[in-house]
Enzyme design. Structure first.
Site, PDB file in Angstrom:
ATOM      1  N   GLU A  97       0.721  -1.566   0.284  1.00 23.00           N
ATOM      2  CA  GLU A  97       0.025  -0.252  -0.148  1.00 23.00           C
ATOM      3  C   GLU A  97       0.736   1.637   0.076  1.00 23.00           C
ATOM      4  OE1 GLU A  97      -3.728  -1.266   1.831  1.00 23.00           O
ATOM      5  OE2 GLU A  97      -2.487  -1.389   3.671  1.00 23.00           O
ATOM      6  N   CYS A 110       3.614   8.134   1.595  1.00 20.15           N
ATOM      7  CA  CYS A 110       3.795   7.749   2.133  1.00 20.15           C
ATOM      8  C   CYS A 110       4.165   5.776   1.622  1.00 20.15           C
ATOM      9  CB  CYS A 110       3.183   7.454   3.536  1.00 20.15           C
ATOM     10  SG  CYS A 110       3.503   5.846   4.975  1.00 20.15           S
ATOM     11  N   CYS A 117       6.968  -7.437   6.518  1.00 20.55           N
ATOM     12  CA  CYS A 117       7.612  -7.412   7.342  1.00 20.55           C
ATOM     13  C   CYS A 117       8.005  -8.255   8.441  1.00 20.55           C
ATOM     14  CB  CYS A 117       7.595  -5.763   7.842  1.00 20.55           C
ATOM     15  SG  CYS A 117       9.252  -5.383   8.907  1.00 20.55           S
ATOM     16  N   CYS A 121       7.485  -6.268  14.784  1.00 21.01           N
ATOM     17  CA  CYS A 121       7.125  -5.127  16.086  1.00 21.01           C
ATOM     18  C   CYS A 121       5.472  -5.987  16.692  1.00 21.01           C
ATOM     19  CB  CYS A 121       6.994  -3.762  15.333  1.00 21.01           C
ATOM     20  SG  CYS A 121       8.847  -3.549  14.953  1.00 21.01           S
ATOM     21  N   CYS A 124       1.860  -3.362  15.031  1.00 19.95           N
ATOM     22  CA  CYS A 124       2.404  -2.633  14.304  1.00 19.95           C
ATOM     23  C   CYS A 124       1.440  -4.375  13.559  1.00 19.95           C
ATOM     24  CB  CYS A 124       3.459  -2.757  13.942  1.00 19.95           C
ATOM     25  SG  CYS A 124       3.809  -2.442  11.772  1.00 19.95           S
ATOM     26  N   CYS A 362      -0.270   5.141  10.665  1.00 14.89           N
ATOM     27  CA  CYS A 362       0.422   4.474  10.897  1.00 14.89           C
ATOM     28  C   CYS A 362       0.184   2.841  11.079  1.00 14.89           C
ATOM     29  CB  CYS A 362       1.385   5.060  11.446  1.00 14.89           C
ATOM     30  SG  CYS A 362       1.866   6.941  11.733  1.00 14.89           S
TER      31      CYS A 362
HETATM   32  N1  SAH Z   1       9.739  -0.294   9.464  1.00 11.74           N
HETATM   33  C1  SAH Z   1       9.665   1.058   9.477  1.00 11.74           C
HETATM   34  C2  SAH Z   1       8.852   1.548   8.829  1.00 11.74           C
HETATM   35  C3  SAH Z   1       7.203   1.723   9.639  1.00 11.74           C
HETATM   36  S1  SAH Z   1       7.096   3.194   9.681  1.00 11.74           S
HETATM   37  C4  SAH Z   1       9.971   1.658  10.620  1.00 11.74           C
HETATM   38  O1  SAH Z   1       9.787   0.729  11.782  1.00 11.74           O
HETATM   39  O2  SAH Z   1      10.431   2.428  11.202  1.00 11.74           O
HETATM   40  C5  SAH Z   1       5.395   3.275  10.534  1.00 11.74           C
HETATM   41  C6  SAH Z   1       5.603   4.048  11.983  1.00 11.74           C
HETATM   42  O3  SAH Z   1       4.296   3.376  12.412  1.00 11.74           O
HETATM   43  C7  SAH Z   1       6.828   3.095  12.896  1.00 11.74           C
HETATM   44  O4  SAH Z   1       7.616   4.496  13.284  1.00 11.74           O
HETATM   45  C8  SAH Z   1       6.431   2.561  13.244  1.00 11.74           C
HETATM   46  O5  SAH Z   1       6.627   1.642  14.244  1.00 11.74           O
HETATM   47  C9  SAH Z   1       4.911   2.821  13.554  1.00 11.74           C
HETATM   48  N2  SAH Z   1       3.502   1.999  13.943  1.00 11.74           N
HETATM   49  C10 SAH Z   1       3.502   0.605  13.788  1.00 11.74           C
HETATM   50  N3  SAH Z   1       2.416   0.748  13.852  1.00 11.74           N
HETATM   51  C11 SAH Z   1       1.585   0.963  14.501  1.00 11.74           C
HETATM   52  C12 SAH Z   1       0.270   1.804  15.268  1.00 11.74           C
HETATM   53  N4  SAH Z   1      -0.399   0.255  14.760  1.00 11.74           N
HETATM   54  N5  SAH Z   1      -0.069   2.241  14.947  1.00 11.74           N
HETATM   55  C13 SAH Z   1       1.191   3.819  15.420  1.00 11.74           C
HETATM   56  N6  SAH Z   1       2.015   3.189  14.761  1.00 11.74           N
HETATM   57  C14 SAH Z   1       2.568   2.142  14.249  1.00 11.74           C
END
Ligand code: SAH
Length: 388
Positions: A97, A110, A117, A121, A124, A362
């Site tokens: 996406e 974005c 991935c 985490c 996420c 995000c």
């Molecule tokens: N893998 C990279 C790029 C993803 S960026 C990274 O981890 O930085 C997306 C951002 O959104 C990252 O900071 C991630 O930690 C955050 N994120 C992931 N899941 C989320 C959620 N459910 N709510 C808010 N932020 C989230």
């Protein structure tokens, strides 16, 4: 434009030197590469036959051997706040996406760097689908190219695109572009796909490519330390780091790569990155999870780790998804946390949640091709807008 001939070269995947080499291979002068880039990136033209000032013979050879091929659109969703999300085809049943976030003075796209991935985490939703594959350079660059084209054809994009471009840069013949900023914050861990991501970044920055300034291109990483050092040598973009916790015990749980590369090592890599690149600051993303990492004590510990360094903290209200055990911190908690950081000398902001009603915020991006019945696959879906 949407040829599927696997033997043809996709011009969107080639940096300027690679394109120069390719053009020479076809028996033409390297300066033709710049002419080609002008058509592709400045004018948004993907049809080689339309690139009318290229010598006829060269154009014909090129058309036989190359294409400008973007990912196919599966669906597009419009949020009530103007945010737009496209689901793009990766494989038969896998998608990735991209999200466009319009603001008064900019248009941020974005983009994704992987399908799924591998980093797991815990908060996420992309992590839940696991890792499918790396995106290619052409698929990464193709997202920006495609978004500009899609947005040029409608009023939201046209309004933004009518904003002045970088002074002295826009060619009179080049239509303005809606995407002014690019963040690698979509699906995937960009530093786990450096081989494809670095050339894509070079094309985003290249004067003859998208010509974005290095402050308008941000790569976000969960903290792959060796790759931060490598990135510092290769290309100059803004760095964001998903920190999410002030100490290793908690970060081990939220961002498991921390077990391999703990916070001290990660921060050293960040400061090195800034030194190498003459950068201003690193942005640390911090997702606000109720009762997990959002107390004032967490804020104080975070401030102790970052104060005195060129750091900005961006607090992200957690975006929930099906099956998650976390809850978003209430806004007063988030604001108290922010104020505590500010009181301790840090720059801290709260990220405005955009596109929540279409799962475009995000951490909400997912990659299944869900609705196969309403969407016809194949080249005819190219550019098709399917309302949810
Ligand atoms: N893998 C990279 C790029 C993803 S960026 C990274 O981890 O930085 C997306 C951002 O959104 C990252 O900071 C991630 O930690 C955050 N994120 C992931 N899941 C989320 C959620 N459910 N709510 C808010 N932020 C989230």
């Amino acid at each position: 434009m949407s040829s599927t001939d696997p033997s043809s070269v996709n011009l969107l995947g080639l940096t300027r030197p690679a394109l120069e080499a390719y053009v020479s291979e076809l028996g033409s002068k390297p300066f033709r590469a710049r002419q080609l880039m002008h058509w592709i990136y400045k004018r948004g033209e993907g049809r080689i036959a339309e690139m009318t000032d290229l010598a006829k013979q060269f154009r014909a050879r090129l058309a036989e051997n190359a294409t400008v091929l973007t990912p196919q659109i599966v669906t597009v969703q419009h949020s009530s706040d103007g945010t737009r999300k496209w689901k793009l085809r990766a494989d038969a049943d896998q998608a990735f996406e991209m999200v466009f976030i319009p603001e008064e003075d900019r248009g941020t796209l974005c983009i994704s760097s992987q399908v799924g991935c591998a980093l797991d985490c815990s908060f996420c939703s992309t992590a839940q689908q696991g890792f499918n594959r790396n995106l290619t350079t052409a698929e990464i660059v193709g997202q920006v190219w495609l978004a500009n084209r899609e947005l040029a054809s409608d009023s939201a994009g046209a309004r933004l695109a009518s904003q002045p471009q970088a002074p002295g840069r826009a060619e009179p013949s080049a239509p303005p572009r809606a995407v002014t900023n690019v963040v690698l914050m979509g699906m995937g861990e960009p530093l786990a796909n450096l081989r494809q991501v670095v050339p894509a970044l070079k094309i985003l920055l290249d004067d003859f490519g998208f010509d974005l300034s290095r402050r308008r291109v941000t790569l976000s990483t969960s903290g792959l330390v060796p790759q931060i050092y490598r990135l510092a040598e290769e290309v100059n973009v803004a760095l964001a780091v998903s920190l999410h916790a002030p100490d290793d015990a908690l970060r081990d749980e939220l961002v498991p790569i921390n077990r391999k590369h703990p916070i001290d090592e990660l921060l050293s890599a960040c400061w090195h990155y800034l030194d190498e690149q003459n950068g201003r600051s690193v942005t640390f993303e911090y997702v606000m999870l109720e009762g997990v990492n959002d107390s004032l004590e967490h804020a104080r510990r975070l401030a102790r780790r970052l104060a005195g360094h060129p750091a900005k903290v961006n607090l992200i209200p957690f975006n929930p998804f099906a099956g998650t055990r976390y809850r978003r911190s209430p806004m007063p908690t988030i604001l108290r946390f922010r104020d505590e950081l500010i009181a301790r000398g840090l720059i801290a902001t709260v990220r405005r949640t955009r596109g929540e009603d279409i799962d475009a915020a995000c951490g909400q991006l997912a990659g299944r091709v869900i609705d196969r019945t309403t969407v016809r696959l194949g080249s005819r879906t190219f550019g098709l807008a399917v309302q949810p």
